[in-house]
Structures are given as structure tokens and as C-alpha cells.
Write a protein that holds these residues in place. Sequence first.
Motif, mmCIF file in Angstrom:
data_model
loop_
_atom_site.group_PDB
_atom_site.id
_atom_site.type_symbol
_atom_site.label_atom_id
_atom_site.label_comp_id
_atom_site.label_asym_id
_atom_site.label_seq_id
_atom_site.Cartn_x
_atom_site.Cartn_y
_atom_site.Cartn_z
ATOM 1 N N GLY A 36 11.201 26.555 6.274
ATOM 2 C CA GLY A 36 11.400 25.134 5.977
ATOM 3 C C GLY A 36 10.131 24.335 5.918
ATOM 4 O O GLY A 36 10.159 23.117 6.067
ATOM 5 N N GLY A 37 8.984 24.993 5.711
ATOM 6 C CA GLY A 37 7.697 24.300 5.726
ATOM 7 C C GLY A 37 7.441 23.473 4.493
ATOM 8 O O GLY A 37 8.251 23.389 3.571
ATOM 9 N N ALA A 38 6.244 22.853 4.500
ATOM 10 C CA ALA A 38 5.852 21.979 3.392
ATOM 11 C C ALA A 38 5.729 22.767 2.101
ATOM 12 O O ALA A 38 5.294 23.902 2.081
ATOM 13 N N THR A 39 6.131 22.145 1.019
ATOM 14 C CA THR A 39 6.008 22.752 -0.306
ATOM 15 C C THR A 39 5.180 21.854 -1.191
ATOM 16 O O THR A 39 4.856 20.725 -0.831
ATOM 17 N N GLY A 40 4.875 22.332 -2.370
ATOM 18 C CA GLY A 40 4.068 21.549 -3.298
ATOM 19 C C GLY A 40 4.815 20.389 -3.923
ATOM 20 O O GLY A 40 4.246 19.619 -4.678
ATOM 21 N N LEU A 88 -4.671 14.819 0.102
ATOM 22 C CA LEU A 88 -3.302 14.310 0.092
ATOM 23 C C LEU A 88 -2.620 14.605 -1.231
ATOM 24 O O LEU A 88 -3.222 14.446 -2.294
ATOM 25 N N GLN A 89 -1.364 15.001 -1.142
ATOM 26 C CA GLN A 89 -0.483 15.142 -2.305
ATOM 27 C C GLN A 89 0.636 14.127 -2.117
ATOM 28 O O GLN A 89 1.375 14.173 -1.135
ATOM 29 N N LEU A 90 0.750 13.187 -3.074
ATOM 30 C CA LEU A 90 1.643 12.053 -2.861
ATOM 31 C C LEU A 90 2.933 12.107 -3.666
ATOM 32 O O LEU A 90 3.628 11.109 -3.793
ATOM 33 N N ASP A 91 3.281 13.262 -4.230
ATOM 34 C CA ASP A 91 4.570 13.375 -4.898
ATOM 35 C C ASP A 91 5.684 13.240 -3.865
ATOM 36 O O ASP A 91 5.564 13.708 -2.744
ATOM 37 N N GLY A 92 6.771 12.618 -4.273
ATOM 38 C CA GLY A 92 7.904 12.489 -3.369
ATOM 39 C C GLY A 92 7.754 11.326 -2.415
ATOM 40 O O GLY A 92 6.867 10.490 -2.545
ATOM 41 N N LYS A 93 8.662 11.271 -1.430
ATOM 42 C CA LYS A 93 8.693 10.175 -0.475
ATOM 43 C C LYS A 93 8.766 10.736 0.935
ATOM 44 O O LYS A 93 8.835 11.942 1.141
ATOM 45 N N GLY A 94 8.759 9.831 1.898
ATOM 46 C CA GLY A 94 8.888 10.250 3.284
ATOM 47 C C GLY A 94 7.546 10.570 3.925
ATOM 48 O O GLY A 94 6.485 10.259 3.398
ATOM 49 N N VAL A 99 0.833 -1.197 0.000
ATOM 50 C CA VAL A 99 0.000 0.000 0.000
ATOM 51 C C VAL A 99 0.872 1.254 0.000
ATOM 52 O O VAL A 99 2.018 1.248 0.462
ATOM 53 N N ASP A 100 0.307 2.347 -0.523
ATOM 54 C CA ASP A 100 1.004 3.640 -0.546
ATOM 55 C C ASP A 100 0.736 4.460 0.716
ATOM 56 O O ASP A 100 1.563 5.281 1.114
ATOM 57 N N VAL A 101 -0.432 4.264 1.316
ATOM 58 C CA VAL A 101 -0.859 5.042 2.485
ATOM 59 C C VAL A 101 -1.537 4.089 3.471
ATOM 60 O O VAL A 101 -2.286 3.201 3.055
ATOM 61 N N VAL A 102 -1.270 4.292 4.769
ATOM 62 C CA VAL A 102 -1.951 3.518 5.813
ATOM 63 C C VAL A 102 -2.726 4.476 6.717
ATOM 64 O O VAL A 102 -2.152 5.419 7.273
ATOM 65 N N VAL A 103 -4.028 4.226 6.845
ATOM 66 C CA VAL A 103 -4.908 5.016 7.712
ATOM 67 C C VAL A 103 -5.451 4.104 8.805
ATOM 68 O O VAL A 103 -5.990 3.029 8.504
ATOM 69 N N VAL A 104 -5.312 4.525 10.048
ATOM 70 C CA VAL A 104 -5.887 3.791 11.173
ATOM 71 C C VAL A 104 -7.142 4.525 11.635
ATOM 72 O O VAL A 104 -7.093 5.721 11.950
ATOM 73 N N LEU A 105 -8.273 3.825 11.651
ATOM 74 C CA LEU A 105 -9.519 4.355 12.200
ATOM 75 C C LEU A 105 -9.567 3.942 13.664
ATOM 76 O O LEU A 105 -9.808 2.779 13.981
ATOM 77 N N ALA A 106 -9.294 4.893 14.549
ATOM 78 C CA ALA A 106 -9.089 4.585 15.960
ATOM 79 C C ALA A 106 -10.291 5.032 16.784
ATOM 80 O O ALA A 106 -10.431 6.211 17.103
ATOM 81 N N ALA A 107 -11.151 4.082 17.136
ATOM 82 C CA ALA A 107 -12.295 4.369 18.014
ATOM 83 C C ALA A 107 -11.818 4.279 19.454
ATOM 84 O O ALA A 107 -12.308 3.476 20.256
ATOM 85 N N LEU A 108 -10.843 5.129 19.791
ATOM 86 C CA LEU A 108 -10.129 5.079 21.063
ATOM 87 C C LEU A 108 -10.138 6.436 21.741
ATOM 88 O O LEU A 108 -10.245 7.458 21.069
ATOM 89 N N PRO A 109 -9.947 6.484 23.050
ATOM 90 C CA PRO A 109 -9.696 7.766 23.701
ATOM 91 C C PRO A 109 -8.503 8.480 23.066
ATOM 92 O O PRO A 109 -7.574 7.837 22.563
ATOM 93 N N HIS A 110 -8.538 9.804 23.098
ATOM 94 C CA HIS A 110 -7.535 10.604 22.410
ATOM 95 C C HIS A 110 -6.110 10.264 22.860
ATOM 96 O O HIS A 110 -5.198 10.141 22.028
ATOM 97 N N ALA A 111 -5.905 10.095 24.150
ATOM 98 C CA ALA A 111 -4.565 9.800 24.662
ATOM 99 C C ALA A 111 -4.030 8.483 24.099
ATOM 100 O O ALA A 111 -2.828 8.369 23.784
ATOM 101 N N GLU A 112 -4.901 7.485 23.948
ATOM 102 C CA GLU A 112 -4.465 6.199 23.411
ATOM 103 C C GLU A 112 -4.152 6.313 21.915
ATOM 104 O O GLU A 112 -3.217 5.676 21.416
ATOM 105 N N ALA A 113 -4.931 7.112 21.188
ATOM 106 C CA ALA A 113 -4.647 7.322 19.769
ATOM 107 C C ALA A 113 -3.300 8.019 19.593
ATOM 108 O O ALA A 113 -2.517 7.672 18.691
#
Length: 312
Positions: free
Chosen positions: A271-275, A204-210, A142-156
Motif C-alpha cells: 500500500g505504499g506511495a505510487t507515482g 516533490l510530485q504534486l499529482d493528486g490530492k491529500g 498556496v499549493d504547499v506550505v513549508v515551515v522553517l523551524a529553527a527549533l529543538p527537534h522535540a518542538e518541531a
Amino acid sequence: MLVLDAGNALFKSRDSASAPDARARAELLLSEMDAQGTAAMAVGTRDLGLGVAFLKRQTQRARMKLLSVNLADAQGKRLFPASLVTTVRGVKVGVVGVSPVTEKPVPVGVPAPGAPQEQVQGLAVESLLSAEVRQLRQKSKVDVVVVLAALPHAEALRLADQVEGVDFVVQSHEGRPPGIAQRQAQATVIPPGDRGRQLAKLVLQLDGKGRFEDAGEQERARQSLRLLENNLARARTRLSGTQDAAEKRALEEAVASLEARQKALHKTLEGGATGGGRTHLLSYIQLGSDVAADPAVQKRVERVEPPGSAAH
């Protein structure tokens, strides 16, 4: 577009599942979520009011999948799929559901005379989630991993700090309002809004890595910098005009603190995010009276909540 729900969507509380209209409400929500193209929902505490069997029956033919990597029956057998893989415009996304951890099996659903009540348990999640994410990355590619966390905020937040390979943790448990994306050591935590009043939109913009960088960070930094520089100018003016030693010391400390913050904001802007990289941009659509209701859905809602009723 990929539509997801972090769970706790069906009931205001577990106790509200005993209300006379609870089943009709939950059936309406599940069917409409599916009709609107929701791909997956995590199973949270406030989704179990009518039990596991009810959830499985209602979603048996649905395209929407209920997910939980750690929700099990009293014997420790997983009750729902841990994850799904879907492709959106050529981007392969892995989605994992996480439910609250419990010390022991707990009863769910509404007790029925003469029938045993369902028991579920939330298993320790970190190792299970880590294994599922590794499989999504290594086997499913996969290119992206999303966790759907039905958890208290501190645990997430803890999971976003410790589990490698996760990009985003969408958290739902306490009914938190909209906020900003919160970057942790491994992943970014996204607040989805409160009780269906908002729709969180993550571009999401997926150009590049990291790692994904926050594309909205620079605009927030510019706004903060403008406010800070106004406050700094006022503090310097007061400092130049005071003769009181105690007030002067306090103002000097305030000016030094503001100047340090000013330096940090300038560094963010430089040094912020760029396109040119992997970025995310979070915004919210407020689902108020200015968003027109769908007539067909409105009729279904009014069968559950008639106009003029206390709940309407």
C-alpha cells in the motif's frame, strides 16, 4: 528549484559571535546564501550573535528573506516577516519561519559600551503559526506550505503533530545529521543536515490530492525485508535444531516478533506511495572534497580563513 535554510547558519554558538572574525564570517555567509539563490532563512538562536540590527542591515538589499512568525522585541512587536509566497514552475509555495520560544526577553548581540543591548523574545508559536498557515491557504491559495523551524527537534515534532495545513517542517537547532523524513500527524519533518556539510534535496510530485507520501519508503521497506528474512531464516533453523526448553521459548518469541515485522513490511509494500499521488523523495548531497569549490568563493573564504590558519 526552491532553496531554503532552516536557520542557525551564521555562528557555531552565540558566544562565537565575539570572535575577531565573526562579523566577516557572518557577512560572507549571508552574501553567499543570497548569491546562491536562497529564497528564505528562519532566524535561529545561532543567527542572533551580532543582533537583529546587524541581520537587517546585511539583508536590506538581499533577495533572501529572513523569516520568523514569533520573534519579537521586548515590547512584543514582530521583528521579521512571518512568511513569504513564491512560485516555482507553476507551484505556489508558502514558507513560514519559526524561532525558539523564550519565557522572557533575552539579550542578543555583542554588548557595546554605553549602548543598551538588544532584547528579543520568542512568543508562543502554535497559535501564531496556525493563523499564518490559514492565511497562506485561504488568502494566498498556496499549493504547499513549508515551515522553517529553527527549533529543538522535540518542538518541531510537536508542531508537525498539531498545526493543520503544514506539509513539511524543516528543522534546525542541535546540529542533527542527515536522516529520514519523519511523518507526524499533520506534517513531515525533514532533517536538513549538519553545519552545512550536506545539502538536503526534497523532490516533490504534486499529482493528486491529500498528504504527501514518502516515495522512498518502499525501497527502505524492501531493504529491511531482505535483512529481516535472512534473520528469520536463521532463527527458524536454530529453533528446529534446539532441544533446550529455555532457548526454544526465546527463539519462538524471536520468530514471532520477526514474522509480525515481516507482515508489516509486506503491508507497506502493498500500500505504499505510487507515482500517481503527491509524493516526496528525500536525499542528500554530501559537500565534501569531491564537490569542487567555486574559485571566487574560495578567495573570499580565504580572506576570512587564510590557508594554514587554525580555522582553515
